[in-house]
Design a protein around this motif. Structure first.
Motif, PDB file in Angstrom:
ATOM      1  N   VAL A  18       0.840  -1.199   0.000  1.00 52.81           N
ATOM      2  CA  VAL A  18       0.000   0.000   0.000  1.00 52.81           C
ATOM      3  C   VAL A  18       0.878   1.253   0.000  1.00 52.81           C
ATOM      4  O   VAL A  18       1.888   1.302   0.712  1.00 52.81           O
ATOM      5  CB  VAL A  18      -0.935  -0.008   1.227  1.00 52.81           C
ATOM      6  CG1 VAL A  18      -1.711   1.315   1.336  1.00 52.81           C
ATOM      7  CG2 VAL A  18      -1.911  -1.177   1.130  1.00 52.81           C
ATOM      8  N   PRO A  19       0.522   2.283  -0.773  1.00 54.72           N
ATOM      9  CA  PRO A  19       1.319   3.518  -0.777  1.00 54.72           C
ATOM     10  C   PRO A  19       1.500   4.076   0.625  1.00 54.72           C
ATOM     11  O   PRO A  19       0.593   4.029   1.462  1.00 54.72           O
ATOM     12  CB  PRO A  19       0.485   4.468  -1.647  1.00 54.72           C
ATOM     13  CG  PRO A  19      -0.276   3.566  -2.563  1.00 54.72           C
ATOM     14  CD  PRO A  19      -0.588   2.350  -1.757  1.00 54.72           C
ATOM     15  N   ARG A  20       2.688   4.620   0.849  1.00 52.40           N
ATOM     16  CA  ARG A  20       3.066   5.074   2.183  1.00 52.40           C
ATOM     17  C   ARG A  20       3.085   6.596   2.250  1.00 52.40           C
ATOM     18  O   ARG A  20       3.128   7.274   1.236  1.00 52.40           O
ATOM     19  CB  ARG A  20       4.458   4.510   2.541  1.00 52.40           C
ATOM     20  CG  ARG A  20       4.496   2.994   2.475  1.00 52.40           C
ATOM     21  CD  ARG A  20       5.911   2.460   2.589  1.00 52.40           C
ATOM     22  NE  ARG A  20       5.921   0.995   2.544  1.00 52.40           N
ATOM     23  CZ  ARG A  20       7.002   0.249   2.657  1.00 52.40           C
ATOM     24  NH1 ARG A  20       8.194   0.826   2.817  1.00 52.40           N
ATOM     25  NH2 ARG A  20       6.924  -1.067   2.601  1.00 52.40           N
ATOM     26  N   PHE A  21       3.089   7.105   3.477  1.00 52.60           N
ATOM     27  CA  PHE A  21       3.268   8.542   3.655  1.00 52.60           C
ATOM     28  C   PHE A  21       4.648   8.921   3.130  1.00 52.60           C
ATOM     29  O   PHE A  21       5.666   8.316   3.486  1.00 52.60           O
ATOM     30  CB  PHE A  21       3.173   8.919   5.133  1.00 52.60           C
ATOM     31  CG  PHE A  21       1.815   8.677   5.743  1.00 52.60           C
ATOM     32  CD1 PHE A  21       0.674   9.240   5.194  1.00 52.60           C
ATOM     33  CD2 PHE A  21       1.695   7.896   6.875  1.00 52.60           C
ATOM     34  CE1 PHE A  21      -0.570   9.022   5.762  1.00 52.60           C
ATOM     35  CE2 PHE A  21       0.457   7.675   7.458  1.00 52.60           C
ATOM     36  CZ  PHE A  21      -0.685   8.240   6.902  1.00 52.60           C
ATOM     37  N   THR A  22       4.689   9.952   2.293  1.00 51.98           N
ATOM     38  CA  THR A  22       5.955  10.447   1.759  1.00 51.98           C
ATOM     39  C   THR A  22       6.496  11.557   2.662  1.00 51.98           C
ATOM     40  O   THR A  22       5.799  12.054   3.561  1.00 51.98           O
ATOM     41  CB  THR A  22       5.751  11.014   0.355  1.00 51.98           C
ATOM     42  OG1 THR A  22       4.888  12.169   0.447  1.00 51.98           O
ATOM     43  CG2 THR A  22       5.118   9.972  -0.573  1.00 51.98           C
ATOM     44  N   LEU A  23       7.730  11.965   2.398  1.00 55.64           N
ATOM     45  CA  LEU A  23       8.285  13.085   3.150  1.00 55.64           C
ATOM     46  C   LEU A  23       7.448  14.336   2.918  1.00 55.64           C
ATOM     47  O   LEU A  23       7.181  15.100   3.856  1.00 55.64           O
ATOM     48  CB  LEU A  23       9.744  13.336   2.748  1.00 55.64           C
ATOM     49  CG  LEU A  23      10.415  14.550   3.427  1.00 55.64           C
ATOM     50  CD1 LEU A  23      10.384  14.433   4.943  1.00 55.64           C
ATOM     51  CD2 LEU A  23      11.846  14.712   2.921  1.00 55.64           C
ATOM     52  N   LEU A  38      11.753  13.271  11.852  1.00 56.88           N
ATOM     53  CA  LEU A  38      12.744  14.308  12.129  1.00 56.88           C
ATOM     54  C   LEU A  38      13.033  15.118  10.870  1.00 56.88           C
ATOM     55  O   LEU A  38      13.188  16.342  10.931  1.00 56.88           O
ATOM     56  CB  LEU A  38      14.026  13.679  12.668  1.00 56.88           C
ATOM     57  CG  LEU A  38      15.182  14.634  12.955  1.00 56.88           C
ATOM     58  CD1 LEU A  38      14.775  15.728  13.932  1.00 56.88           C
ATOM     59  CD2 LEU A  38      16.397  13.873  13.478  1.00 56.88           C
ATOM     60  N   ALA A  39      13.086  14.450   9.731  1.00 61.80           N
ATOM     61  CA  ALA A  39      13.339  15.162   8.474  1.00 61.80           C
ATOM     62  C   ALA A  39      12.244  16.187   8.192  1.00 61.80           C
ATOM     63  O   ALA A  39      12.521  17.277   7.668  1.00 61.80           O
ATOM     64  CB  ALA A  39      13.438  14.165   7.316  1.00 61.80           C
ATOM     65  N   ALA A  40      10.998  15.851   8.540  1.00 67.43           N
ATOM     66  CA  ALA A  40       9.896  16.793   8.342  1.00 67.43           C
ATOM     67  C   ALA A  40      10.057  17.991   9.280  1.00 67.43           C
ATOM     68  O   ALA A  40       9.864  19.150   8.873  1.00 67.43           O
ATOM     69  CB  ALA A  40       8.558  16.104   8.580  1.00 67.43           C
TER      70      ALA A  40
END
Length: 563
Positions: A219-224, A257-259
């Motif tokens: 299933v497609p995932r949350f992207t950055l 953390l990147a977000a």
């Protein structure tokens, strides 16, 4: 005389200083509180260029600090189509059909879970049929586009099972057939009685979703980009309830953390964040774990790295080194709803060795492993914990002896009132009888001198709910209070929602109260949380929210923008 950049006058100012002072006005200069006092005195500090805000009888309190927020999740919920309000299978199918009409051929349709936020209770009893749709019903409206209705994050309602549904196209892409076996006993693949074929419904008997990390990992995932946009929206939502700071005690994985870093680079965030680090241990061997920890000491020690808006310091750990967590970790670095790493867990003996090494390197630890108090005491016998403000998260049930032990170790607690008082309080009361005073014993903890910070756990994202739980101890099931001897006052609840959160992050000299020299993080409220009727307390929202003296949320402007 130093002149103010901004003055707020003509209201009730709850300072939450140690004298519990209440006054009428605030002067702000350079992002910090210049003075608090009577309206006439503060008005005299204005100059020609000073901005003036008339509180008009409203109440100003310190900006609220959510001590276990999972803030990143709130905005992510809006990234997926909602099924809220659906009362039957046909309602759900009509919404899926509308999504298919707007989708490209073969494009995935992924929705939020069945039920109404924030708790998603009553499923499937909220549907007329008393069951969720199966793949055949979804196929009728989406024969070619793969469809997946996600499971909730189980701690939103703290009851099992979780349920998710896939149509036939989604099952084909996932490679799920009549021969597919569940990868864990916690997963049940529902099947047609006659054919033995999967009917598309998955039940999970664990609060943390597993299907999306195993059977349905396609299933497609949350992207950055999703996480950045979601976090930005989350901050607006938390500001709307007067929250100006969060502490993420469960730890933050690299993708979240990147977000945070992207938003910090982009501009000044409207919510300050102190994040514990969620490690992804590549090995559970003691020497490798402690070796890594030594290399992290330079940036996780003390208050960690960052500034007054974004800081990473300290480490989350737990001893749930289970096969299910290791299965979830296989999709790493993706973490789904969690936002923390599933392989942050260690075997108990390795965890103790790691914590000893953490203490020697000045790294603070947070955890809610069930026997964490015993484990902290083991560490304390080797390297004293006094003054280090280690944290026990989500503490729920404590007796007098445990409270004394926590006090003697100098441990700071975060309290999850939504679970132990509101959602499960009635059931726990029946189970524990005359021992129910041990459930979320806030009065006993405060009287013993244990620092306690309140937290939402993102269900829902308002600290006024947690204050309501703490002050009234009413349960969702009965609407009645229990173990009222553990109620705390409104002022104490407000302090646990602000002042104690600042102490949690070693920032008691910077925020948490409205005193000269501190950061001008302020929530302006139409209702006074110290005197409003009990029934109105959980519904309080902010009229204005200020961070460093700048308005980051204005309800009137937000309402006009929504028109």
């Amino acid at each position: 005389m130093v002149r103010a950049d901004l003055i707020l006058t003509g209201g009730k100012v709850v300072t939450l200083d140690r004298q519990w002072q209440k006054t009428q006005a605030i002067a702000i200069a350079g992002g910090r509180i210049l003075a608090v006092g009577r309206t006439g005195d503060i008005a005299a500090m204005a100059a020609a260029k000073t901005t003036r805000i008339d509180l008009a009888g409203r109440t100003a309190v310190p900006g609220l600090i959510d001590a276990h927020a999972h803030m990143d999740r709130e905005g992510l919920k809006a990234k997926l189509p909602s099924l809220a309000g659906a009362s039957c299978i046909d309602d759900i199918c009509q919404r899926i059909e509308a999504l298919v009409r707007d989708a490209e051929p073969g494009e995935w349709i992924v929705t939020m879970p069945i039920g109404d936020p924030p708790h998603y209770t009553g499923v499937p009893g909220n549907l007329r049929e008393g069951r969720v749709p199966n793949r055949h019903e979804l196929d009728r409206v989406s024969p070619d586009n793969p469809v997946y209705i996600r499971a909730i994050w189980g701690h939103w309602r703290n009851s099992l099972p979780l349920v998710s549904i896939a149509n036939s196209a989604a099952l084909r892409l996932a490679g799920i057939t009549r021969d597919t076996l569940a990868p864990s006993p916690e997963i049940q693949i529902d099947r047609d009685m006659a054919s033995g074929e999967p009917n598309g419904v998955f039940h999970e008997f664990d609060h943390k979703p597993l299907v999306e990390h195993t059977l349905m990992s396609v299933v497609p995932r949350f992207t950055l980009a999703d996480r950045i946009a979601g976090l930005r929206q989350s901050m607006r939502i938390y500001n709307s309830f007067g929250t100006t700071s969060v502490f993420e005690g469960h730890g933050i994985a690299a993708e979240v953390l990147a977000a945070y870093q992207a938003l910090r680079h982009e501009s000044t965030p409207s919510v300050r964040a102190h994040l514990l680090f969620s490690p992804s241990w590549s090995s559970a061997q003691t020497d490798q774990v402690t070796g890594l920890l030594k290399s992290w000491g330079a940036w996780l020690a003390g208050r960690g790295l960052g500034d007054e808006y974004l800081r990473v310091g300290g480490l989350y750990t737990e001893s749930d080194y289970s096969s299910t967590n290791r299965l979830r970790a296989k999709t790493g670095p993706y973490t789904g709803w969690a936002g923390f790493n599933y392989d942050s867990c260690l075997p108990e003996d390795v965890m103790v060795e790691m914590m000893v090494e953490a203490t020697r390197n000045g790294i603070r630890i947070g955890s809610f492993t069930p026997n964490i108090l015993d484990l902290y005491e083991k560490v304390d016998k080797i390297v004293p914990l006094a003054g280090k403000r280690w944290i026990i998260e989500h503490m729920g049930i404590l007796d007098g002896d445990e409270i004394a032990r926590i006090r003697d170790l100098g441990i700071h607690l975060t309290m999850l009132t939504s679970r132990y008082i509101f959602q499960q309080g009635a059931a726990l009361h029946r189970e524990m009888g005359d021992r129910a005073g041990r459930i979320a014993p806030l009065r006993s903890l405060i009287d013993a001198g244990v620092p306690v910070a309140l937290a939402t756990d993102n269900v829902p994202p308002t600290m006024f709910h947690t204050m309501w739980h703490a002050a009234t101890r009413r349960t969702e099931e009965t609407g009645q209070p229990f173990a009222e001897q553990q109620c705390i006052s409104r002022e104490e609840a407000l302090a646990c929602a602000s002042r104690e959160g600042a102490y949690l992050t070693f920032e008691e000299d910077e925020k948490g109260t409205l005193e000269p020299g501190k950061l001008a993080d302020i929530a302006v409220l139409l209702d006074d949380p110290l005197s409003v009727d009990d029934d109105r307390l959980p519904g309080i929202t902010a009229d204005l929210t200020l961070v460093s003296g700048k308005i980051v949320y204005d309800r009137a402007e937000a309402s006009n923008a929504a028109l």
